[in-house]
Design an enzyme around this catalytic site. Structure first.
Site, PDB file in Angstrom:
ATOM      1  CD  GLU A 121      -0.737  -5.895   8.813  1.00 36.59           C
ATOM      2  OE1 GLU A 121      -1.003  -5.300   9.877  1.00 36.59           O
ATOM      3  OE2 GLU A 121      -1.184  -5.542   7.705  1.00 36.59           O
ATOM      4  CG  ASP A 123      -1.895  -1.132   1.291  1.00 33.14           C
ATOM      5  OD1 ASP A 123      -1.767  -2.069   0.491  1.00 33.14           O
ATOM      6  OD2 ASP A 123      -2.781  -1.095   2.159  1.00 33.14           O
TER       7      ASP A 123
HETATM    8  C1  DGY Z   1      -6.046  -1.552   4.166  1.00 32.17           C
HETATM    9  O1  DGY Z   1      -7.206  -1.188   4.377  1.00 32.17           O
HETATM   10  O2  DGY Z   1      -5.085  -1.192   4.852  1.00 32.17           O
HETATM   11  C2  DGY Z   1      -5.791  -2.525   3.116  1.00 32.17           C
HETATM   12  O3  DGY Z   1      -4.452  -2.823   2.948  1.00 32.17           O
HETATM   13  C3  DGY Z   1      -6.446  -2.193   1.808  1.00 32.17           C
HETATM   14  O4  DGY Z   1      -6.338  -3.332   1.020  1.00 32.17           O
END
Ligand code: DGY
Length: 421
Positions: A392, A162
């Site tokens: 994570e 992201d």
């Molecule tokens: C989030 O909402 O952080 C996700 O990575 C979007 O896919």
């Protein structure tokens, strides 16, 4: 194998199992995510292969008519997550989804699972073949333009990486002035220092609003949208997945698609060349609007081994980066170059280690004649989980966990890969 860690990993998958699909983690990600589910299937397969099939089948239940498999499936509205189904307004009324996709790891995982499965599971995996093929065709119809030949993403979330610094320059021109007011929910579940910034989020939401206004017309979004970046991770993953789809088609007697798939492989190999940055000596993402390379060395750069595309000269240049980076951090492989000013050891995809990327890296290194790198990645990955739990992501300097806890794909990687003797 450490039985206690195995049991904890299975327990996480069972807890995050919401009935045929698994959430990445409670709270932070309360829905079904695309590539999370596919990796999670590898974990389920170690103790329940039919449940593994169900994980991928429920994902493909949400496949769009045009072939796209969306990145999130919203089976119910959960106030814990933003942006939810009312913001996206995508998919159909019975099964709302997001309007974008995610890395297509399905063909590779299905091919691996089929090898190790009994006849019932094999049959269910074979039934997924036409759906996976349609998804690959979707990429080639909308996202692999002739001349570029690499995969274009239209939102940073499609890459799964992201807030990688690779998106900083291409995102700078996104107009955030008319973004509707919103409240982030992720910060109720994770430390702000481990998450994307407010500016990142404004841009994410501006792109969702753009797609919604375009009624998720991907032809328009991929040719006129404000964010069109040829992504190194998507390209390498689709290339590998296409090779695996060819192998799967052969095994199950699906003749008639080989030429088409070989053509896709050749095109994506040309795309990999488009992503090679000679100055930086690495594969990296490239803004198709400006033509600029990111110039970044990331863990995704090294997926060229998994995709089987690096020349001898390119491998030598990447080896120099490997030596430099591995001398700098305690654990491999950081998601971003620790010598770069934008490196941030705790912030999501700007430094932390991700076990699923490590899994693909180790596979590629072992196949391409770099067993010491594969071993280093595996040893580090094992130690991170054994010492710090099923986080994570992990800090490459201290090993400390970041983001969500009791994370499904981290547990799955332990079961499928790291816990093996
Ligand atoms: C989030 O909402 O952080 C996700 O990575 C979007 O896919």
């Amino acid at each position: 194998m450490d039985k206690n860690i195995d049991n904890s990993a299975r327990e996480i998958l069972r807890t995050n199992d919401k009935g045929g699909f698994t959430v990445p983690t409670g709270g932070l990600y309360p829905y079904q995510w695309n590539w999370d589910s596919v990796f999670v299937a590898l974990g389920f397969a170690t103790f329940d292969e039919l449940r593994a099939c169900a994980e991928i089948e429920t994902l493909f239940e949400a496949q769009w008519e045009d072939g796209m498999v969306p990145h999130i499936i919203f089976r119910r509205d959960d106030p814990d997550y933003f942006p939810g189904p009312r913001v996206w307004q995508a998919g159909d009324a019975a099964l709302p989804t997001s309007g974008i996709t995610q890395p297509p790891v399905a063909a590779s995982v299905i091919n691996d699972l089929w090898e190790q499965s009994g006849s019932e599971a094999k049959g269910r995996l074979e039934a997924l073949f036409p759906k996976v093929l349609e998804w690959h065709r979707w990429f080639h119809r909308y996202r692999v333009p002739a001349g570029i030949d690499a995969v274009i993403i239209t939102h940073p979330w499609e890459s799964g990486r992201d807030n990688s610094p690779e998106w900083d320059a291409p995102s700078a021109s996104i107009d955030v002035s008319s973004v509707e007011p919103y409240e982030r929910r992720d910060l109720q579940h994770a430390d702000a220092g481990m998450r994307p910034t407010k500016l990142d989020y404004d841009r994410y939401i501006a792109l969702v609003e753009y797609g919604r206004k375009a009624r998720w017309d991907h032809e328009k979004i991929a040719t006129e949208g404000p964010f069109r970046v040829a992504d190194v991770s998507m390209t390498m993953i689709l290339l590998r997945a296409t090779r695996d789809l060819i192998s799967f088609a052969e095994k199950i007697g699906e003749s008639g698609v080989q030429d088409e798939l070989e053509g896709y492989v050749q095109q994506l190999e040309r795309g990999a060349s488009y992503l090679w940055d000679e100055n930086a000596g690495t594969f990296c993402s490239r803004d198709t609007i400006t033509g600029e390379h990111s110039g970044s060395v990331t863990n995704a750069s090294f997926l060229c081994f998994y995709a089987g595309v690096a020349t001898v000269e390119q491998q030598e240049r990447l080896a120099a980066h490997w030596d430099r980076i591995s001398a700098k951090v305690r654990y491999m492989m950081p998601s971003h170059d620790p010598d770069d000013s934008t490196f941030d050891a705790k912030r999501y995809w700007r430094g932390p280690i991700w076990q699923v990327v490590n899994y693909m890296l180790a596979k590629g290194f072992a196949e391409c004649g770099y067993p010491a790198w594969a071993e280093r990645i595996r040893d580090d990955s094992r130690e991170l989980i054994a010492e710090h739990g099923f986080n994570e992501a992990f800090c490459p300097v201290t090993g400390e966990g970041s983001g969500g806890r009791d994370f499904s794909w981290t547990a799955a990687m332990w079961l499928a890969w790291l816990g093996e003797d």
